[in-house]
Scaffold this active site. Structure first.
Site, PDB file in Angstrom:
ATOM      1  N   GLY A   1      22.628  52.745  40.106  1.00  0.00           N
ATOM      2  CA  GLY A   1      23.475  53.927  40.041  1.00  0.00           C
ATOM      3  C   GLY A   1      24.759  53.666  39.270  1.00  0.00           C
ATOM      4  O   GLY A   1      25.725  54.399  39.415  1.00  0.00           O
TER       5      GLY A   1
ATOM      6  N   GLY B   1      23.409  47.404  37.388  1.00  0.00           N
ATOM      7  CA  GLY B   1      22.609  48.000  36.324  1.00  0.00           C
ATOM      8  C   GLY B   1      22.454  49.483  36.576  1.00  0.00           C
ATOM      9  O   GLY B   1      22.878  50.001  37.613  1.00  0.00           O
ATOM     10  N   LYS B   2      21.860  50.143  35.599  1.00  0.00           N
ATOM     11  CA  LYS B   2      21.683  51.586  35.742  1.00  0.00           C
ATOM     12  C   LYS B   2      20.879  51.922  36.991  1.00  0.00           C
ATOM     13  O   LYS B   2      21.078  52.945  37.616  1.00  0.00           O
ATOM     14  CB  LYS B   2      21.007  52.147  34.495  1.00  0.00           C
ATOM     15  CG  LYS B   2      21.920  52.033  33.290  1.00  0.00           C
ATOM     16  CD  LYS B   2      21.363  52.634  32.034  1.00  0.00           C
ATOM     17  CE  LYS B   2      22.327  52.315  30.880  1.00  0.00           C
ATOM     18  NZ  LYS B   2      21.861  52.716  29.582  1.00  0.00           N
ATOM     19  N   ARG B   3      19.979  51.013  37.352  1.00  0.00           N
ATOM     20  CA  ARG B   3      19.146  51.270  38.517  1.00  0.00           C
ATOM     21  C   ARG B   3      19.939  51.276  39.823  1.00  0.00           C
ATOM     22  O   ARG B   3      19.530  51.852  40.800  1.00  0.00           O
ATOM     23  CB  ARG B   3      17.990  50.273  38.588  1.00  0.00           C
ATOM     24  CG  ARG B   3      16.737  50.821  37.925  1.00  0.00           C
ATOM     25  CD  ARG B   3      15.653  49.786  37.776  1.00  0.00           C
ATOM     26  NE  ARG B   3      15.453  49.489  36.373  1.00  0.00           N
ATOM     27  CZ  ARG B   3      15.711  48.337  35.791  1.00  0.00           C
ATOM     28  NH1 ARG B   3      16.169  47.336  36.507  1.00  0.00           N
ATOM     29  NH2 ARG B   3      15.508  48.166  34.517  1.00  0.00           N
TER      30      ARG B   3
END
Ligand code: GLU
Length: 479
Positions: A249, A245-247
């Site tokens: 990176g 996920g975006k979290r």
């Protein structure tokens, strides 16, 4: 049966590696069957809407060559392709459900619903809204949420990737169809749109699998034919067991483009992440992917994202384009990736640099660091010479005299080309009585002061006689 697939992103930000694969497989399946892929923008969650996200999605698909057959920009028979512009269609379907007694307006305030939820959690029983369904409900009008009236029953269905599935009545609930703001929920809108748009294969992330029984109930209540359901397993973060996920990176796809990863490589890598054709083949063109793709060979477990592998693909594709299509085609793709110092050099010179360095590039932006010394004399760094692992054993006087012999032999050379340079370099081994690693490291560092360079004779050939000798002389003087 004509195959119609869709990619239905929500414009909530950039598209990252983890979600672009849900566009690749629908594209491949549609093309393989001479069908169509629709791009539909699912923008009914107005709170999560991000300005500019649709353009980013379009850019990403265009860059990857995943051209949609119907959708924004190009239009099509089922326009509009933005869900926010299709409100009246959802409302028509909603009314059908109200008329058949399968939907009801629910004015229950959210605080009340929170209490029901809390009660269930205290009693340790699953929260199902249908157990709290209000007895008397008003007429449906804008501003009041509309809910589905679920009938508890069992469902069995086949998922093309996950296999035969089964769910009991405990997962069926009175899901919201139309929100207070009049926009439909994803749960309702996608059912309506997939039916209206004639979608035959619903391919999406596996996170929707647990809601599928509710979708099946909606198809049934609306008397719609079920499309084939294809759940795509997660792409996992590089470590651990969670989805990328975006979290973690996860970069946007366009960031990789800007870093000089080739689109062909990105498509190839992502298509093969969680799918294979049963052979050991790794490199596929888009046409080969279209030909070889099959739903049956999508793996049902998560596939781990590995950036190193993506960069390996990128390097392979740079070589493939050079080898099969020639330096001119590859050169066209390098615009914007050269170091600034290259600005004043002509295309021909840059093409020559590219043709000796291309097989070391992983991304086109490697050109920036790897080629600067072809365009400007590097700063002389005597320590780099003295500390080189092959040169450490030689004294400064020895280095200097070796360089002088090199200069005098190269000065005598009549034809400054790769072959004659190689002959001279070979002769110099005897003349200087040095090992190849010593002699060649010395010359290579003296002309480039870079950690590595292409074959020495090629580097000298491209740099040219005057520049090469000037650099060797400056270093000889500086030792
Ligand atoms: N709009 C949903 C999302 O972005 C798409 C799910 C689907 O493909 O149906 O996750």
């Amino acid at each position: 049966m004509k195959v119609v697939t869709r990619f239905a992103p929500s414009p909530t930000g950039y598209i990252h590696i983890g979600n672009v694969r849900s566009a690749i497989y629908p594209y491949l399946l549609a093309k393989q069957n001479a069908g169509k892929m629709i791009l539909r923008i699912e923008d009914t969650d107005r709170e999560r809407y991000v300005e500019g996200a649709t353009e980013l999605i379009e850019d990403t698909l265009e860059w990857l060559g995943l051209n949609w057959d119907e959708g924004p920009i190009i239009g099509g028979p089922h326009a509009p392709y933005f869900q926010s512009e299709r409100k009246s269609i959802y409302h028509d379907y909603a009314r059908r459900l109200i008329e058949s007694g399968r939907a009801y307006a629910d004015p229950t305030p959210s605080e009340e619903i929170a209490k029901y939820r809390e009660k269930c959690s205290k009693e340790k029983i699953p929260f199902l809204y249908r157990n709290f369904r209000p007895e008397n409900t008003p007429e449906w009008e804008p501003g009041i949420p509309l809910r589905f009236k679920a009938e508890p029953k069992e469902y069995a269905w086949h998922d093309e990737v996950m296999g035969d599935m089964h769910a009991g009545p405990e997962v069926l609930d009175d899901i919201i169809l139309i929100k207070k703001d009049g926009y439909p929920t994803y749960n309702f809108a996608h059912i309506v749109d997939d039916a209206e748009m004639g979608v035959t294969h619903v391919m999406r992330g596996v996170e929707y699998l647990s809601s599928t029984p509710n979708y099946l109930a909606l198809y049934e209540a609306l008397n719609l034919e079920r499309p084939k359901l294809v759940s795509l397993p997660h792409i996992l973060a590089p470590t651990g067991n969670k989805k990328l996920g975006k979290r973690d990176g996860a970069k946007s796809v366009t960031e990789y483009r800007d870093d000089g990863v080739l689109a062909e490589a990105m498509l190839n890598y992502l298509a093969c992440l969680g799918w294979n054709d049963g052979t050991e083949q790794e490199i596929y063109t888009k046409d080969q992917l279209i030909k070889n793709f099959s739903l049956e060979r999508i793996q049902s477990s998560g596939a781990r994202y590995d950036e190193t592998k993506l960069l390996w693909y990128s390097g392979q594709w740079i070589r493939k384009i050079f080898d099969e299509q020639g330096v001119d085609v590859l050169y066209e793709r390098t615009a914007g990736f050269w170091p600034e110092v290259a600005d004043n050099f002509n295309n021909d010179y840059k093409r020559r640099v590219l043709s000796i360095i291309y097989d070391r590039l992983k991304t086109l932006s490697d050109l920036r660091e790897m080629t600067a010394y072809f365009f400007a004399a590097p700063a002389i760094d005597i320590d780099m010479l003295l500390q080189n692992k092959f040169l450490k054993k030689l004294s400064e006087a020895e280095l200097e005299s070796t360089l002088k012999t090199v200069i005098s032999e190269l000065t005598k050379l009549e034809d400054w080309n790769a072959d004659s340079l190689q002959n001279t370099l070979n002769n110099l081994l005897e003349l200087t009585n040095k090992k190849p690693a010593e002699l060649f490291s010395l010359i290579r560092i003296a002309v480039s002061f870079a950690p590595f360079s292409p074959a020495l004779n090629l580097t000298l050939e491209v740099l040219g006689r005057d520049e090469s000798l000037a650099r060797l002389n400056s270093v000889a003087r500086a030792i």
